[in-house]
Design a protein around this motif. Structure first.
Motif, PDB file in Angstrom:
ATOM      1  N   GLN A  44       0.844  -1.110   0.046  1.00 23.49           N
ATOM      2  CA  GLN A  44      -0.018  -0.062   0.036  1.00 23.49           C
ATOM      3  C   GLN A  44       0.903   1.342   0.173  1.00 23.49           C
ATOM      4  O   GLN A  44       0.653   2.236  -0.723  1.00 23.49           O
ATOM      5  CB  GLN A  44      -0.796  -0.017   1.325  1.00 23.49           C
ATOM      6  N   ALA A  45       1.933   1.463   0.949  1.00 18.46           N
ATOM      7  CA  ALA A  45       2.628   2.405   0.923  1.00 18.46           C
ATOM      8  C   ALA A  45       3.524   2.594  -0.430  1.00 18.46           C
ATOM      9  O   ALA A  45       3.531   3.723  -0.791  1.00 18.46           O
ATOM     10  CB  ALA A  45       3.775   2.326   1.941  1.00 18.46           C
ATOM     11  N   GLU A  67       3.827   3.799  17.297  1.00 17.14           N
ATOM     12  CA  GLU A  67       2.702   3.966  18.020  1.00 17.14           C
ATOM     13  C   GLU A  67       1.408   4.241  17.067  1.00 17.14           C
ATOM     14  O   GLU A  67       0.202   3.834  17.486  1.00 17.14           O
ATOM     15  CB  GLU A  67       2.721   4.955  19.303  1.00 17.14           C
ATOM     16  N   ASP A  68       1.536   5.159  16.266  1.00 17.51           N
ATOM     17  CA  ASP A  68       0.497   5.652  15.272  1.00 17.51           C
ATOM     18  C   ASP A  68       0.446   4.870  14.259  1.00 17.51           C
ATOM     19  O   ASP A  68      -0.576   5.262  13.569  1.00 17.51           O
ATOM     20  CB  ASP A  68       0.730   7.211  15.135  1.00 17.51           C
ATOM     21  N   GLY A  69       1.128   4.015  13.882  1.00 21.45           N
ATOM     22  CA  GLY A  69       0.857   3.401  12.618  1.00 21.45           C
ATOM     23  C   GLY A  69       2.532   2.713  12.127  1.00 21.45           C
ATOM     24  O   GLY A  69       2.811   1.833  12.806  1.00 21.45           O
ATOM     25  N   TRP A  70       2.727   3.213  11.032  1.00 18.30           N
ATOM     26  CA  TRP A  70       4.065   2.701  10.446  1.00 18.30           C
ATOM     27  C   TRP A  70       4.828   3.678   9.837  1.00 18.30           C
ATOM     28  O   TRP A  70       4.305   4.831   9.614  1.00 18.30           O
ATOM     29  CB  TRP A  70       3.720   1.672   9.084  1.00 18.30           C
ATOM     30  N   LEU A 101      -2.878   3.584   5.530  1.00 16.68           N
ATOM     31  CA  LEU A 101      -3.017   4.849   4.645  1.00 16.68           C
ATOM     32  C   LEU A 101      -2.037   5.681   4.933  1.00 16.68           C
ATOM     33  O   LEU A 101      -1.502   6.362   6.005  1.00 16.68           O
ATOM     34  CB  LEU A 101      -4.592   5.244   5.141  1.00 16.68           C
ATOM     35  N   LEU A 102      -1.444   6.261   3.939  1.00 14.39           N
ATOM     36  CA  LEU A 102      -0.255   7.317   3.828  1.00 14.39           C
ATOM     37  C   LEU A 102      -0.872   8.778   4.605  1.00 14.39           C
ATOM     38  O   LEU A 102      -1.767   9.001   4.275  1.00 14.39           O
ATOM     39  CB  LEU A 102       0.224   7.390   2.613  1.00 14.39           C
ATOM     40  N   THR A 103      -0.212   9.076   5.583  1.00 16.06           N
ATOM     41  CA  THR A 103      -0.540  10.318   6.303  1.00 16.06           C
ATOM     42  C   THR A 103       0.516  11.303   5.928  1.00 16.06           C
ATOM     43  O   THR A 103      -0.057  12.639   6.267  1.00 16.06           O
ATOM     44  CB  THR A 103      -0.603  10.251   7.833  1.00 16.06           C
TER      45      THR A 103
END
Length: 124
Positions: A44-45, A67-70, A101-103
């Motif tokens: 996905q990334a 902590e927040d994702g990847w 999902l890319l942030t």
């Protein structure tokens, strides 16, 4: 007339309560959903970064769960040249949420393909 108003108010409070319950169910169902597998997060990334930048990632050089994702670091060919060792490469830091999902992303380094990192004093 006052009886009608109280009926409308009770129906309104029932709707509000049901709406709050369904939001709570949404939160629980998201928490219960399994996180995507690391391989799927990588796919996905790569796809999301390529779509946003128009550049296809060649490799992933760093990958970790936060902590927040990847958090990932990807190498991208920015400017092809001849010979290939003179092509301009870039390293991108990519952040994803827990669902993959890319942030956010940013270029952290740009270099010629044929150049290695400078050695640090006392380093190997």
């Amino acid at each position: 007339m006052s009886n009608t108003n109280s009926t409308d108010q009770s129906q309104g409070s029932q709707k509000t309560q049901k709406s709050q319950e369904s939001r709570g169910d949404d939160k629980r169902s998201k928490a219960e959903e399994p996180r995507p597998a690391p391989v799927e997060v990588l796919r996905q990334a790569r796809a999301q970064l390529a779509e946003l930048t128009g550049l296809a990632p060649e490799s992933v050089t760093s990958f970790e769960q936060t902590e927040d994702g990847w958090a990932l670091e990807m190498e991208v060919l920015e400017l092809p040249r001849v010979p290939d060792t003179m092509s301009l490469m870039a390293s991108y830091q990519v952040d994803l949420d827990q669902e993959g999902l890319l942030t956010g992303y940013r270029r952290v380094r740009r270099y010629e393909r044929g150049r290695s990192d400078a050695r640090r004093p006392g380093g190997r």
